[in-house]
Design an enzyme around this catalytic site. Structure first.
Site, mmCIF file in Angstrom:
data_model
loop_
_atom_site.group_PDB
_atom_site.id
_atom_site.type_symbol
_atom_site.label_atom_id
_atom_site.label_comp_id
_atom_site.label_asym_id
_atom_site.label_seq_id
_atom_site.Cartn_x
_atom_site.Cartn_y
_atom_site.Cartn_z
ATOM 1 N N ARG A 1 -25.765 62.310 13.477
ATOM 2 C CA ARG A 1 -24.391 62.440 12.972
ATOM 3 C C ARG A 1 -23.783 61.039 12.932
ATOM 4 N NH1 ARG A 1 -19.208 62.842 15.028
ATOM 5 N NH2 ARG A 1 -17.789 64.153 13.803
ATOM 6 N N SER B 1 -21.150 75.164 11.184
ATOM 7 C CA SER B 1 -20.099 75.259 12.190
ATOM 8 C C SER B 1 -19.101 76.335 11.762
ATOM 9 C CB SER B 1 -19.370 73.925 12.343
ATOM 10 O OG SER B 1 -20.247 72.926 12.834
ATOM 11 N N LYS C 1 -15.168 63.821 18.783
ATOM 12 C CA LYS C 1 -14.737 63.992 17.404
ATOM 13 C C LYS C 1 -13.232 63.776 17.324
ATOM 14 C CE LYS C 1 -16.229 67.075 14.623
ATOM 15 N NZ LYS C 1 -16.485 68.376 13.963
#
Length: 213
Positions: free
Chosen positions: A38, A110, A139
């Site tokens: 990511r 998600s 995040k």
């Protein structure tokens, strides 16, 4: 997906002192079962640098027989022949992503509600990421923590779909996630910033206790 999946997520922003490849190699040797690259943030790698990082991670994962998953980048997923793709609710159609990556790659989605879970399953998701379970700093745009309520709801309604809990999971709170019905737990900083990864990974793995039902 294995019954007890320890799903590690990382990008270059998740460690200030170590390379992604270095952390990943150690985590693979210690027993993670899935890895997602990511690469996000203001200083995220792009172009050939990102392609090289992804290729290196793919090779490491292949050496350990661990699926290599790319976050939200179909082109990169295809370019390095990744084992899967993971997308969020803001990343476009699940059905389109499935068409783009083909039937044989893993597709994770998600979700944040029972309705989103239903749609993702219908459109081709292989597993669901549900969170944030706890407060997370990994995040910047994370939603408010939801606890394990949605994991419980989705696992009872759709017992056939693997669920991975994510968001603020640590050695200290992981057990409640396992007990909620999750088939896996996903972590970023718990591993990437750990000072003792062997101990951390040992504590993250599910212990046999009475399951929630």
């Amino acid at each position: 997906m294995k019954e007890q999946s320890l799903y590690f997520i990382m990008g270059t922003a998740d460690s200030e002192t170590e390379s992604v490849e270095g952390v990943l190699a150690e985590a693979l040797a210690l027993g993670i079962t899935h890895f997602q690259l990511r690469e996000k943030g203001a200083n995220a790698l792009t172009g050939t640098h990102l392609l090289q990082l992804a290729s290196n991670c793919k090779t490491l994962c292949s050496n350990f027989g661990v699926p290599f998953i790319v976050n939200d980048d179909v082109a990169l997923c295809l370019a390095v022949n990744a084992d899967g793709l993971h997308i969020g609710q803001e990343d476009g159609s699940v059905r389109l992503a499935r068409e783009q990556i083909g039937p044989d790659r893993l597709l994770g989605v998600s979700v944040h509600s029972l309705e989103q879970a239903k749609l993702a399953i219908e459109e081709g998701a292989d597993y669901l990421g549900i969170g944030p379970v706890f407060v997370t700093s990994s995040k910047a745009d994370a939603r408010p923590p939801a606890g394990v309520r949605i994991i419980r709801e989705v696992s009872k309604t759709y017992p056939q779909i693997p669920i991975v809990g994510i968001g603020g999971i640590t050695e200290e709170n992981v057990q409640v996630v396992w007990e909620s019905g999750a088939r896996g737990v996903a972590v970023i900083s718990a591993i990437s910033r750990s000072v003792n990864r062997q101990q951390t990974i040992h504590h993250l793995v599910r212990k046999e206790v009475s399951r929630w039902s």
